[in-house]
Design an enzyme around this catalytic site. Structure first.
Site, PDB file in Angstrom:
ATOM      1  N   GLU A  64      -8.803 -12.266   5.929  1.00  8.98           N
ATOM      2  CA  GLU A  64      -7.666 -11.260   7.003  1.00  8.98           C
ATOM      3  C   GLU A  64      -8.276 -11.400   8.172  1.00  8.98           C
ATOM      4  OE1 GLU A  64      -7.013  -7.379   6.008  1.00  8.98           O
ATOM      5  OE2 GLU A  64      -5.020  -7.083   7.357  1.00  8.98           O
ATOM      6  N   HIS A  76       0.740  -1.155   0.160  1.00 12.60           N
ATOM      7  CA  HIS A  76      -0.024   0.010   0.067  1.00 12.60           C
ATOM      8  C   HIS A  76       0.957   1.259   0.038  1.00 12.60           C
ATOM      9  CE1 HIS A  76      -3.967  -1.874   0.637  1.00 12.60           C
ATOM     10  NE2 HIS A  76      -3.157  -2.742   1.366  1.00 12.60           N
TER      11      HIS A  76
HETATM   12 ZN    ZN Z   1      -3.447  -4.879   2.176  1.00 16.65          ZN
END
Ligand code: ZN
Length: 332
Positions: A190, A7
């Site tokens: 996640e 990111h």
């Molecule tokens: Zn990520």
């Protein structure tokens, strides 16, 4: 040396923060630079996510977005990377008048200008939709990605807090991405479980961001294997967000035994204070990975990258030239 899950806003350097804050008259807070990294023992996902506040304030102009994208490309090149896919959400950069297209073009400009100075290094961009954003805003991200087809914008993603809405809520968004034949990766499994990964597959995901909560030895695991999707593991980030308790909980052997492709990535180089070298080191130490196994993960990264066959061939040649050095660095 290859990162498919990286990111932009979580990977700004200290120098980027200092430069942009001085230029724009923004206070970095008394505890800078500690407030850009997660604490050694990060207590929660909330504390992790707080680290994105300052980047969100600073990255509201074309100039600044181009600057940090260039800066990241140059750093990766200096660190010996051969390829990276850098992702960001254009919709997070529209607070001061930039359109999503402006934001995407600014990052592209920063990427392209830095790449001119980085021989034998390739990088592309992934545009993220966000789970918290209204549908029309996410649809705009897909439109921008489609208009920029043929540039270094190579895929779309869905990021943000999984618990907010399940992936099925985003069907219309990914139906449009599929109609445009865009490459799709989705953050799933996640913070939540295997069902979320199955919904990401329904939405056309070719790669899964994280996905560590896949029920490997069930019909879900069978489906993931048959779909030939690749998982983008980011172990340190999972420990910090409390998705996993320790490196030994990374389901690397389960995935390998099942024959599901996985790659090793850093997620956020600054927020998580890591890089691909450190991620490999942790996993080699924890799982006694062999040299061949380490090589196979990097080959997965190349095979599942959203780039041309011609570039993949080049990347394989570059990997072969650099692999021995890489392995001796990460296996000590
Ligand atoms: Zn990520």
């Amino acid at each position: 040396m290859i990162d498919l899950h990286l990111h932009l806003d979580g990977s700004m350097s200290e120098q980027d923060f200092l430069y942009l804050a001085k230029k724009d008259g923004v206070s970095l807070g008394e505890d800078f630079p500690n407030n850009i990294y997660v604490p050694a023992n990060c207590p929660s996902l909330e504390v992790y996510l707080e680290r994105f506040t300052l980047p969100g304030i600073l990255l509201q102009s074309k100039e600044n977005l181009a600057h940090v994208t260039s800066s990241l490309v140059r750093r990766l090149y200096k660190m010996g990377y051969i390829y990276a896919e850098i992702r960001f959400a254009p919709l997070l950069h529209t607070n001061k008048g930039m359109s999503q297209m402006d934001a995407a073009l600014a990052a592209l400009e920063g990427l392209n200008s830095a790449l001119k100075e980085c021989p034998e290094f390739e990088a592309n961009l992934i545009l993220c939709c966000m789970r918290h954003a209204p549908k029309e805003v996410n649809l705009e991200t897909i439109e921008v990605a489609n208009k920029l087809k043929g540039t270094r914008v190579v895929a779309v993603d869905l990021a943000g807090a999984e618990a907010l809405h399940p992936s099925s809520y985003y069907k219309e968004i990914f139906d449009l991405a599929k109609k445009y034949k865009l490459n799709i990766t989705i953050h799933a499994g996640e913070a939540t479980g295997s069902d979320e990964i199955m919904m990401a597959l329904d939405n056309g995901a070719m790669r899964i961001g994280h996905g560590v909560h896949l029920n490997v030895n069930s019909k879900d695991g069978d489906r993931a294997k048959e779909a030939k999707v690749c998982f983008e593991f980011c172990p340190t980030s999972n420990l910090q967000t409390k998705s996993l308790k320790s490196y030994k909980d990374v389901p690397i052997r389960e995935f390998m035994n099942k024959g599901i492709a996985l790659t090793i990535n850093s997620d956020n180089m600054t927020v998580s204070n890591t890089d691909v070298y450190q991620e490999f080191s942790h996993l080699i130490q924890t799982f006694n990975l062999t040299k061949e196994e380490v090589y196979s993960f990097l080959i997965n990264s190349i095979n599942y990258s959203f780039t041309s066959l011609e570039t993949k061939k080049l990347l394989k040649e570059r990997l072969d030239k650099k692999f021995n050095n890489f392995y001796s660095r990460v296996s000590v």
